[in-house]
Design a protein around this motif. Structure first.
Motif, PDB file in Angstrom:
ATOM      1  N   THR A 106       0.839  -1.187   0.000  1.00 21.01           N
ATOM      2  CA  THR A 106       0.000   0.000   0.000  1.00 21.01           C
ATOM      3  C   THR A 106       0.879   1.244   0.000  1.00 21.01           C
ATOM      4  O   THR A 106       1.953   1.247   0.595  1.00 21.01           O
ATOM      5  CB  THR A 106      -0.917   0.008   1.243  1.00 21.01           C
ATOM      6  N   CYS A 107       0.421   2.282  -0.679  1.00 17.41           N
ATOM      7  CA  CYS A 107       1.188   3.526  -0.755  1.00 17.41           C
ATOM      8  C   CYS A 107       1.536   4.020   0.649  1.00 17.41           C
ATOM      9  O   CYS A 107       0.646   4.192   1.485  1.00 17.41           O
ATOM     10  CB  CYS A 107       0.392   4.593  -1.499  1.00 17.41           C
ATOM     11  N   PRO A 108       2.825   4.263   0.909  1.00 16.85           N
ATOM     12  CA  PRO A 108       3.249   4.698   2.251  1.00 16.85           C
ATOM     13  C   PRO A 108       2.886   6.147   2.534  1.00 16.85           C
ATOM     14  O   PRO A 108       2.951   6.579   3.675  1.00 16.85           O
ATOM     15  CB  PRO A 108       4.766   4.509   2.208  1.00 16.85           C
ATOM     16  N   VAL A 109       2.508   6.895   1.507  1.00 18.57           N
ATOM     17  CA  VAL A 109       2.202   8.310   1.703  1.00 18.57           C
ATOM     18  C   VAL A 109       0.714   8.559   1.922  1.00 18.57           C
ATOM     19  O   VAL A 109       0.306   9.110   2.938  1.00 18.57           O
ATOM     20  CB  VAL A 109       2.729   9.163   0.520  1.00 18.57           C
ATOM     21  N   CYS A 110      -0.121   8.128   0.983  1.00 16.41           N
ATOM     22  CA  CYS A 110      -1.560   8.392   1.134  1.00 16.41           C
ATOM     23  C   CYS A 110      -2.331   7.193   1.685  1.00 16.41           C
ATOM     24  O   CYS A 110      -3.457   7.340   2.149  1.00 16.41           O
ATOM     25  CB  CYS A 110      -2.167   8.841  -0.195  1.00 16.41           C
ATOM     26  N   ARG A 111      -1.731   6.005   1.603  1.00 18.38           N
ATOM     27  CA  ARG A 111      -2.348   4.761   2.088  1.00 18.38           C
ATOM     28  C   ARG A 111      -3.714   4.485   1.453  1.00 18.38           C
ATOM     29  O   ARG A 111      -4.586   3.877   2.061  1.00 18.38           O
ATOM     30  CB  ARG A 111      -2.482   4.785   3.621  1.00 18.38           C
ATOM     31  N   VAL A 115       5.003   3.515  -8.119  1.00 15.93           N
ATOM     32  CA  VAL A 115       4.218   4.713  -8.371  1.00 15.93           C
ATOM     33  C   VAL A 115       2.868   4.584  -7.697  1.00 15.93           C
ATOM     34  O   VAL A 115       2.244   3.523  -7.740  1.00 15.93           O
ATOM     35  CB  VAL A 115       3.976   4.914  -9.892  1.00 15.93           C
ATOM     36  N   CYS A 116       2.417   5.662  -7.051  1.00 19.72           N
ATOM     37  CA  CYS A 116       1.058   5.683  -6.531  1.00 19.72           C
ATOM     38  C   CYS A 116       0.234   6.527  -7.487  1.00 19.72           C
ATOM     39  O   CYS A 116       0.559   7.688  -7.730  1.00 19.72           O
ATOM     40  CB  CYS A 116       1.011   6.294  -5.134  1.00 19.72           C
ATOM     41  N   ARG A 117      -0.815   5.925  -8.017  1.00 22.47           N
ATOM     42  CA  ARG A 117      -1.618   6.649  -8.996  1.00 22.47           C
ATOM     43  C   ARG A 117      -2.593   7.604  -8.333  1.00 22.47           C
ATOM     44  O   ARG A 117      -3.261   8.388  -9.003  1.00 22.47           O
ATOM     45  CB  ARG A 117      -2.326   5.658  -9.921  1.00 22.47           C
ATOM     46  N   THR A 118      -2.693   7.554  -7.018  1.00 20.32           N
ATOM     47  CA  THR A 118      -3.568   8.479  -6.312  1.00 20.32           C
ATOM     48  C   THR A 118      -2.830   9.761  -5.944  1.00 20.32           C
ATOM     49  O   THR A 118      -3.241  10.850  -6.291  1.00 20.32           O
ATOM     50  CB  THR A 118      -4.142   7.822  -5.030  1.00 20.32           C
ATOM     51  N   CYS A 119      -1.693   9.632  -5.277  1.00 15.81           N
ATOM     52  CA  CYS A 119      -0.989  10.836  -4.808  1.00 15.81           C
ATOM     53  C   CYS A 119       0.296  11.112  -5.582  1.00 15.81           C
ATOM     54  O   CYS A 119       0.982  12.081  -5.318  1.00 15.81           O
ATOM     55  CB  CYS A 119      -0.688  10.732  -3.316  1.00 15.81           C
ATOM     56  N   SER A 120       0.635  10.244  -6.536  1.00 17.37           N
ATOM     57  CA  SER A 120       1.800  10.430  -7.398  1.00 17.37           C
ATOM     58  C   SER A 120       3.153  10.153  -6.726  1.00 17.37           C
ATOM     59  O   SER A 120       4.190  10.498  -7.270  1.00 17.37           O
ATOM     60  CB  SER A 120       1.842  11.828  -8.022  1.00 17.37           C
TER      61      SER A 120
HETATM   62 ZN   LIG Z   1      -0.305   7.481  -2.572  1.00 20.60          ZN
END
Ligand SMILES: [Zn+2]
Length: 123
Positions: free
Chosen positions: A41-46, A91-96
């Motif tokens: 899972t994205c570590p920034v926006c989760r 790459v996180c496609r939600t928060c980039s």
């Molecule tokens: Zn993210």
């Protein structure tokens, strides 16, 4: 590692998320069309699992250098080229959020010499 240090900076607020998440539209497009979902899972926006994009670089690749490839294409390219480098970017496609997670070298050494019609008189 560097990624952990960077994330620590983000959590502490010293580095803004917008500074970290600088994925270009090109990278996000590549994630959409050539990316492969990871279990992380994205570590920034989760909000979503990270997408892994494999970029290929190498003199031999000519016009294909600097393009994103899926795993099946990498396998084909391994059989076709002597040496090229793969850079895996998450790459996180939600928060980039994006980060280089690993790089490795693929290829079949001696490939060029084995190709028919390419032998020189010295052989
Ligand atoms: Zn993210």
């Amino acid at each position: 590692m560097q990624r952990r240090a960077l994330l620590a900076e983000v959590y502490s607020g010293r580095v803004g998320v917008t500074e970290v998440c600088d994925a270009s539209p090109y990278l996000l497009r590549a994630a959409k069309f050539h990316g492969e979902p990871s279990a992380v899972t994205c570590p920034v926006c989760r909000k979503e699992p990270l997408t892994l994009v494999s970029w290929v670089y190498g003199d031999e690749l000519k016009h294909a250098a600097g393009s994103a490839r899926v795993t099946e294409e990498l396998a084909k390219m391994t059989a076709l080229f002597e040496e090229f480098t793969v850079y895996v970017v998450e790459v996180c496609r939600t928060c980039s959020w994006n980060h280089l997670v690993q790089s490795y070298v693929l290829g079949t050494p001696g490939m060029r010499n084995r190709r028919p019609g390419r032998r020189t008189a010295a052989e």
